[in-house]
Design a protein around this motif. Structure first.
Motif, short mmCIF file in Angstrom:
data_model
loop_
_atom_site.label_atom_id
_atom_site.label_comp_id
_atom_site.label_asym_id
_atom_site.label_seq_id
_atom_site.Cartn_x
_atom_site.Cartn_y
_atom_site.Cartn_z
N GLY A 262 0.88 -1.16 0.00
CA GLY A 262 0.00 0.00 0.00
C GLY A 262 0.92 1.22 0.00
N SER A 263 0.53 2.26 -0.73
CA SER A 263 1.41 3.42 -0.82
C SER A 263 0.63 4.71 -0.58
CB SER A 263 2.03 3.52 -2.22
OG SER A 263 2.74 2.35 -2.52
N THR B 99 -10.74 5.71 2.85
CA THR B 99 -10.17 4.37 3.00
C THR B 99 -8.79 4.37 2.32
OG1 THR B 99 -10.87 3.39 0.91
CG2 THR B 99 -12.53 3.46 2.67
N PRO B 100 -8.03 3.29 2.51
CA PRO B 100 -6.70 3.24 1.88
C PRO B 100 -6.74 2.92 0.38
CG PRO B 100 -6.78 1.92 3.89
CD PRO B 100 -8.20 2.24 3.52
N SER C 125 -6.27 0.06 -7.01
CA SER C 125 -6.26 0.91 -8.20
C SER C 125 -5.74 2.31 -7.91
CB SER C 125 -7.69 1.03 -8.73
OG SER C 125 -8.52 1.62 -7.73
N GLY C 126 -5.93 2.81 -6.68
CA GLY C 126 -5.70 4.24 -6.44
C GLY C 126 -6.85 5.02 -7.07
N ASN C 127 -6.60 6.31 -7.36
CA ASN C 127 -7.65 7.20 -7.86
C ASN C 127 -8.38 6.66 -9.08
OD1 ASN C 127 -6.98 9.04 -5.94
ND2 ASN C 127 -5.68 10.27 -7.28
N CYS D 154 -11.38 -3.45 -7.07
CA CYS D 154 -10.46 -2.29 -7.06
C CYS D 154 -9.42 -2.44 -5.95
CB CYS D 154 -11.21 -0.98 -6.85
SG CYS D 154 -12.31 -0.59 -8.20
N ASN D 155 -9.79 -3.08 -4.84
CA ASN D 155 -8.88 -3.26 -3.72
C ASN D 155 -7.91 -4.42 -3.92
OD1 ASN D 155 -8.98 -1.49 -1.39
ND2 ASN D 155 -11.13 -2.07 -1.18
N LYS D 156 -8.41 -5.50 -4.53
CA LYS D 156 -7.62 -6.74 -4.51
C LYS D 156 -7.06 -7.20 -5.85
CE LYS D 156 -10.11 -8.45 -0.48
NZ LYS D 156 -11.32 -9.23 -0.14
N LYS D 157 -7.65 -6.72 -6.94
CA LYS D 157 -7.21 -7.26 -8.25
C LYS D 157 -6.72 -6.17 -9.20
CE LYS D 157 -10.39 -11.13 -8.03
NZ LYS D 157 -11.70 -11.60 -8.47
N SER D 158 -6.50 -5.00 -8.67
CA SER D 158 -6.14 -3.88 -9.54
C SER D 158 -4.67 -3.49 -9.34
CB SER D 158 -7.07 -2.71 -9.23
OG SER D 158 -8.41 -3.11 -9.44
N GLY D 159 -4.33 -2.25 -9.58
CA GLY D 159 -2.96 -1.80 -9.36
C GLY D 159 -1.95 -2.59 -10.19
#
Ligand code: ADP
Length: 396
Positions: free
Chosen positions: A211-212, A230-231, A241-243, A267-272
């Motif tokens: 997490g950043s 939220t984070p 994903s971030g923004n 978006c929380n678990k499968k993105s970024g």
């Protein structure tokens, strides 16, 4: 004096025993898979390793197992659990009530519980950790150290969202920000390291891990930060994903017949990094693939750097300039390649990376001698902050 620092997650308990005389780490460990088949504990105390696989159905059992490991006659780190003077707990969301770390009372626990709705994945296990410690050692004080406290100095213009104010008043909807313990530590530490006064300093702290988040720290106070209610908000992360344009949630939900919760989960678990690269959420795997020429891995690296660069520019604008940029956490401390991608072309701001000095993984200045903005690596130490706060509070 010995202090035990705890970070209780939903299925894991990380802990560290510190001797505050000299701030030495006596033992470090983790109980994993709490409430799931195949629970384990692994602890190191110097060169002694304690490992055990046994059922750990809940957090109370995890605390008992941890105490057993810490007092193990051969592989432990102390003779009796009575040697522990206090427990220091990481608690993710302290809302607006807690602007500082605090001794846990029934009222404090009640407030942590009130904020379950704001941090449903984190606050419940954090509180379970506190209650399990109280049950195991009723006479030992517990201190709560919140990820959000440091950001409570943000002005309204930074923490309000542009939705009707009614939601702030009724639902406590606002930016809280996270990783506050880390941003607080590295922003203070970098001033000591550079020998500059906190007062008058304009620092951008980049905590880049799984997490950043980035924070604008002016005069030692957080005045804006990239994570939000939220984070999930902010820069591209390992699996987050971030923004996003919020309308994306509606679009995917309608197109793929998903619920809002399912889309947010994606978006929380499968993105970024994992979502873009299709390879991994770990930057080391992405780097290895990028070196082989994998286009998606290179895109993931570039998107990560791009999203961070935008915040650096924004926070320089917010503070009317910047004196120091600090990199910390897994990626920030160890990944010279990503730091190079991030800092490319910031000469207009007076920030120039020294490619040779940038090879470090330790506390160091990595900007050129003529760079007006100092760029630094400062390894974070959230456990130390929790231990110091705990000690200060129990000593009154
Ligand atoms: P968390 O947010 O879970 O505390 P970390 O701060 O450990 O995570 O950051 C994890 C990220 O940092 C991963 O993407 C990983 O690739 C990177 N990282 C961690 N340690 C190292 C290391 N020694 N060398 C290179 N990269 C590292």
């Amino acid at each position: 004096m010995k202090i035990l620092i705890l970070n209780a997650g939903s299925s894991s308990l990380k802990y560290q025993l510190m001797d505050m005389d000299g701030e030495k780490i006596l033992a470090k460990g983790m109980v994993d898979r709490i409430g799931i088949d195949g629970s384990t504990i692994r602890q190191t105390a110097g060169d002694k390793v304690f490992k055990l696989k046994e059922p750990v159905p809940n957090h109370t059992d995890a605390i008992h197992l941890m105490l057993k490991a810490l007092t193990d006659p051969e592989k432990g780190a102390m003779k009796s659990m009575d040697e522990i003077s206090a427990f220091g707990h990481r608690v993710v969301n302290g809302g607006e009530r807690f602007t500082d770390s605090i001794l846990v009372t029934d009222e404090v626990k009640e407030t942590i519980r009130e904020y379950f709705v704001l941090a449903p994945l984190h606050n419940p296990p954090n509180l379970m950790g506190i209650e399990a410690c109280q049950e195991a050692m009723p006479d030992t004080p517990n201190v709560a150290v919140f990820d959000t406290s440091f950001h409570q100095t943000m002005p309204k213009v930074s923490f309000m969202y542009g939705v009707p104010q009614e939601y702030y008043k009724r639902l406590k909807l606002r930016r809280y920000g996270f990783h506050g313990t880390s941003h607080r530590y590295v922003s203070k530490r970098v001033c000591e390291f550079l020998g500059i006064p906190v007062e008058g300093s304009r620092i951008i702290t980049c905590h880049l891990g799984n997490g950043s988040s980035l924070t604008a720290v002016k005069d030692g106070k957080s005045i804006d930060t990239s994570m939000g209610l939220t984070p999930l908000e902010g820069v591209l992360m390992g699996t987050r994903s971030g923004n996003l344009d919020p309308a994306i949630v509606q679009y995917i939900a309608n197109s793929d017949n998903m619920t809002v919760n399912e889309v947010i989960d994606m978006c929380n678990k499968k993105s970024g990094l994992i979502g873009i690269s299709g390879i991994s959420s770990d930057m080391r795997d992405i780097d290895a693939a990028a070196e082989q020429g994998d286009e998606n891995a290179i895109l993931a690296q570039d998107m990560l750097a791009h999203s961070i660069r935008k915040y650096i520019g924004a926070y320089a604008a917010v503070m009317g300039g910047v004196d120091v940029i600090v990199f910390t956490a897994g990626i920030g401390e160890n990944n010279a390649h990503i730091r190079t991608k991030i800092m490319r072309g910031f000469e207009y701001l007076g920030a120039k990376l020294d490619l040779e000095k940038n090879k470090t993984r330790e506390e160091a200045v990595i900007s050129t001698d003529d760079s007006k903005v100092k760029i630094c690596v400062i390894p974070t130490n959230e456990e130390l902050v929790i231990a110091r706060d705990t000690l200060a509070i129990i000593q009154g």
